[in-house]
Motif scaffolding. Sequence first.
Motif, short mmCIF file in Angstrom:
data_model
loop_
_atom_site.label_atom_id
_atom_site.label_comp_id
_atom_site.label_asym_id
_atom_site.label_seq_id
_atom_site.Cartn_x
_atom_site.Cartn_y
_atom_site.Cartn_z
N TYR A 24 0.81 -1.14 0.15
CA TYR A 24 -0.12 0.04 0.01
C TYR A 24 0.66 1.12 0.02
CZ TYR A 24 -4.39 -2.56 0.37
OH TYR A 24 -5.34 -3.31 -0.13
N THR A 25 2.16 1.04 0.38
CA THR A 25 3.08 2.37 0.19
C THR A 25 3.16 2.43 -1.24
OG1 THR A 25 4.26 1.70 2.23
CG2 THR A 25 5.26 3.18 0.89
N MET A 26 3.37 1.35 -2.04
CA MET A 26 3.60 1.65 -3.36
C MET A 26 2.22 2.09 -3.87
SD MET A 26 2.64 -0.44 -6.12
CE MET A 26 3.25 -0.88 -7.85
N LEU A 27 1.12 1.44 -3.74
CA LEU A 27 -0.10 1.85 -4.43
C LEU A 27 -0.68 3.20 -4.03
CD1 LEU A 27 -1.96 0.02 -6.28
CD2 LEU A 27 -3.29 -0.16 -4.15
N ALA A 28 -0.26 3.53 -2.86
CA ALA A 28 -0.66 4.87 -2.48
C ALA A 28 -0.52 6.19 -3.69
CB ALA A 28 -0.26 5.39 -1.11
N ILE A 29 0.90 5.80 -4.34
CA ILE A 29 1.34 6.88 -4.91
C ILE A 29 1.70 6.35 -6.36
CG2 ILE A 29 2.58 8.33 -3.32
CD1 ILE A 29 5.01 6.33 -4.07
N PHE A 30 0.89 5.04 -6.79
CA PHE A 30 1.19 4.63 -7.92
C PHE A 30 0.62 5.47 -9.17
CE2 PHE A 30 0.15 1.10 -11.24
CZ PHE A 30 1.63 0.95 -11.56
N LEU A 31 -0.55 5.69 -9.18
CA LEU A 31 -1.33 6.64 -9.79
C LEU A 31 -0.55 7.92 -10.54
CD1 LEU A 31 -4.18 6.50 -11.88
CD2 LEU A 31 -4.75 8.18 -10.18
N LEU A 32 -0.19 8.52 -9.12
CA LEU A 32 0.44 9.89 -9.19
C LEU A 32 1.91 9.67 -9.88
CD1 LEU A 32 -0.29 11.12 -5.56
CD2 LEU A 32 -1.46 11.63 -7.81
N PHE A 33 2.52 8.61 -9.67
CA PHE A 33 3.79 8.25 -10.27
C PHE A 33 3.78 8.20 -11.53
CE2 PHE A 33 6.76 4.62 -11.77
CZ PHE A 33 7.81 5.17 -11.39
N LEU A 34 2.72 7.54 -12.02
CA LEU A 34 2.57 7.09 -13.63
C LEU A 34 2.19 8.52 -14.25
CD1 LEU A 34 0.09 4.02 -13.51
CD2 LEU A 34 2.59 3.97 -14.43
N GLN A 35 1.29 9.37 -13.73
CA GLN A 35 1.19 10.61 -14.41
C GLN A 35 2.48 11.59 -14.45
OE1 GLN A 35 -2.31 12.02 -11.98
NE2 GLN A 35 -3.66 10.66 -13.23
N ALA A 36 3.23 11.33 -13.46
CA ALA A 36 4.44 12.27 -13.07
C ALA A 36 5.48 11.90 -14.07
CB ALA A 36 4.80 12.53 -11.75
N LYS A 37 5.94 10.76 -13.96
CA LYS A 37 6.96 10.11 -14.71
C LYS A 37 6.97 10.00 -16.23
CE LYS A 37 10.58 6.40 -14.19
NZ LYS A 37 11.61 7.18 -13.31
N PHE A 38 5.51 9.58 -16.68
CA PHE A 38 5.45 9.33 -18.16
C PHE A 38 4.47 10.43 -18.67
CE2 PHE A 38 6.41 5.13 -15.90
CZ PHE A 38 7.63 4.91 -16.69
N GLY A 39 3.92 11.24 -17.83
CA GLY A 39 3.13 12.29 -18.48
C GLY A 39 1.74 11.72 -18.88
N PHE A 40 1.32 10.50 -18.28
CA PHE A 40 0.05 9.98 -18.75
C PHE A 40 -1.15 10.73 -18.37
CE2 PHE A 40 2.41 5.67 -18.67
CZ PHE A 40 2.92 5.85 -19.86
N ASP A 41 -2.21 10.83 -19.14
CA ASP A 41 -3.47 11.51 -18.47
C ASP A 41 -4.21 10.48 -17.80
OD1 ASP A 41 -4.65 9.56 -20.22
OD2 ASP A 41 -5.18 11.18 -21.65
N SER A 42 -5.49 10.85 -17.21
CA SER A 42 -6.16 10.13 -16.24
C SER A 42 -6.52 8.69 -17.00
CB SER A 42 -7.31 10.65 -15.98
OG SER A 42 -8.29 11.18 -16.87
N THR A 43 -7.05 8.71 -18.43
CA THR A 43 -7.33 7.37 -19.01
C THR A 43 -6.26 6.41 -19.00
OG1 THR A 43 -8.96 8.75 -20.19
CG2 THR A 43 -8.15 6.51 -21.26
#
Length: 563
Positions: A24-43
Amino acid sequence: MFKNQPAGLYVLSLANTGERFGYYTMLAIFLLFLQAKFGFDSTISGQIYAGFLALVYFMPLIGGWVADKWSFSKCVVTGIAVMFIGYLVMSIPTGIRSTSSLVILLGALALISVGTGLFKGNLQVMVGDLYNEARYSSQRDAAFSLFYMAINIGSMFAPMAATAMCNMALKAKGLTYVASLPALCNQYLDGHENGSELIQAASEGGMNAGSDLAAFANEYLTTLTTGYSYAFGVACASLIISALIYFIGRRTFAHIITGKKDKSATVKADNGPELSSAQTKQRVVALLLVFAVVIFFWMVFHQNGATLTEFAKSCTSPEAAGWTRIGFNVWALLSVAVGVYALFSLFQSKGMVGRIVSLAVLAAVAGAIYYFYSITPEPLAGIQPQQYQQFNPFYVVALTPVSLAIFGWLAKHKKEPSAPRKIGYGMFMAAIAYAVMMIGSFSIAGTQGMVSPNWLISTYLLLTFAELLLSPMGISFVSKVAPPKLKGSMMGGWFAATAVGNYLVSIPMILWGAIPVWCLWGILIIICLISAVFIFSIMKKLEAATSDEPVAASIENVEDDAI
């Protein structure tokens, strides 16, 4: 609540606590990590997030099949090792916005999924096997509630650990977290003309006047995602602790691995009465019907790391005032939880010493809460989206004794609802939770707005009531109803259903921004209500499956209900 429980429960629960803390330490920031590191949108980020969750909860189906053929204990140990490698790979910082980094990430996620598949479901089967002895059998439901509470002790501290690692990395570079900055930085690097907007946000995040925007964007994203990688390293450490607990306490559950009789046991562990082929089929069908409802519960529940995190980032004020602000201090939350247990101990203690100790603990808790209130700034600013995820596990820990007390009282008066009924009530409660979100979202235009943090905090409270009614009771139901030779596979089936539900988490993420936010919550409400009506429509068949007596209803009728 803690009486008449085998020692093995506490060892296995603590081993699971460490693993869940890392996850859950990993999961808490996983979505934010994807968006910050790769510039992915919400979809796109939502698809990857949901796909990972689906794989994590599907793999226990394979892990259960392997354990049925091999060994539950060996699968658990192997799972810890494989997960460790996956988290280790994720903890190594790699370049932002690169294909190679994405490939490495996907490989690490695959390892974590495989390791979880070997570990998670099989550990829970081992917990269930502790209660095959007659002297413990009546404590099965309470045991899974305690087991579930232990999971949430780990996950309660996970957002704090992730936030601390993130802040440590940013502070080392003289930067601070601003929720809008990762998206603005990625947009600028993609060539979008958002310079003025980026400058305004960057000035809050620590950019010096006159700095090059492209250089700042790269530095900010690299620093932030490095902090996230540090959080993944925390998961590695937690797995080491879990492994140590498991091996040091192995003697407390050795009898369910070797089949040897526990010297202190009054009855040898067994798998219950032999089932006819008709009874076996009926139980499997009943479990499949429950799995169908479980799919939609996890779809709506695991929005905590998806749309609810998006809501926290885009639509919720990063400031809290009054008593709300101490809710973002995990130590204050822990103090409240300790106070709840001390209060129960005060009323349950039979001796004067026990009552005095309970009163002393309550006084200490009151002092601690006042201290945390006095040292927390008014108002508290800079709340990060992942911090809201600590409320759900806190509520689970604090409310578990309340839940056990209520159901214990009902059981004493022979009015306790069956596990399937609790699941149905849980779906109704989830609908109420999203009704609160709908009301709170009426003032939002599109996906922009700044509502009070209390809307999310209240929603998490109601979702926790739903979770306590469904998840531990569902696991207990599977452990109790699964045919002896299919225990691993049926527990894996529970997780496979959870996997499907987790993949469906991506649907609301796809709709994020395409429809008004309140409509999004309305869709989830409808899903919850339909699921609740369905499970109550087949209630007699589900309750019949828990009986060892021959079933009056025909198997054909049960299968008709499944259709």
